[in-house]
Design a protein around this motif. Structure first.
Motif: not given
Length: 198
Positions: A40, A42, A57, A121-122
């Motif tokens: 994934i 972000h 995401t 991660d954000h």
């Protein structure tokens, strides 16, 4: 009685259309940041004040990246900061560069932000966008056109090394099964040497 002259009501009327002077507002600029991973990514979009506008995401498939290109294109970011353009972010970085976007490699996280908020991660995506906006902790990415080719070569080499190790183990196991004197005539080092120089 004193006679005062009557004011002419048309004296102060403006002839023709009236132009109202206004101060034009400068258009908002945007920057994007991407924190990349194996499965994934972000993504964050910020404005010229560093304010988060939106984020999402996405997966790492070609379909996901294609849809993301359309979404990012609507904001026309000045530049896009990406963590890992030579690893997990190689695919999306190459696609964005091919679409005409200005790509920057984010070389290091903001340690102050990490200390205050921890690893997220954000937040890393927002931090990457802000690094691109302030032009700090960024560098031009490596030659993205060569990365897919290098990745294929690296994968092939890893597969060859893995296959060679498997073959060595198979020969060693067969020698033990046949009661061949491992410590004397055959050992792993000699098997490896025979594979290198048959």
């Amino acid at each position: 009685l004193s006679c005062r002259p009557t004011a002419d009501p048309t004296r102060y009327q403006t002839k023709g259309p009236v132009t109202i002077m206004t101060h034009p507002t400068s258009p908002t600029s945007y920057w994007a940041g991407i924190d990349t991973h194996s499965r994934i990514h972000h993504i964050a979009i910020i404005d010229d004040h560093g304010t988060l506008i939106t984020s999402r995401t996405i997966g790492t498939s070609s379909h996901d990246i294609g849809e993301t290109l359309d979404w990012i294109h609507t904001y026309q970011p000045v530049s896009i900061g990406i963590e890992g353009t030579s690893s997990y972010g190689a695919g999306i970085a190459s696609a964005l560069q091919a679409a005409g976007h200005h790509i920057l490699e984010v070389t290091a996280p903001n340690r102050t932000t990490r200390h205050r908020h921890g690893k997220s991660d954000h937040l890393d995506a927002i931090d990457a966008a802000d690094a691109a906006r302030t032009n700090q902790r960024v560098a031009p990415p490596k030659n993205l056109t060569e990365l897919p080719r290098l990745r294929v070569m690296f994968t092939m080499r890893s597969s060859a090394v893995h296959a060679r190790t498997q073959l060595t183990n198979q020969i060693y196991a067969a020698a033990r099964l046949l009661n061949t004197p491992i410590d004397g005539t055959i050992n792993r080092t000699r098997i490896t040497a025979l594979l290198d120089h048959p």
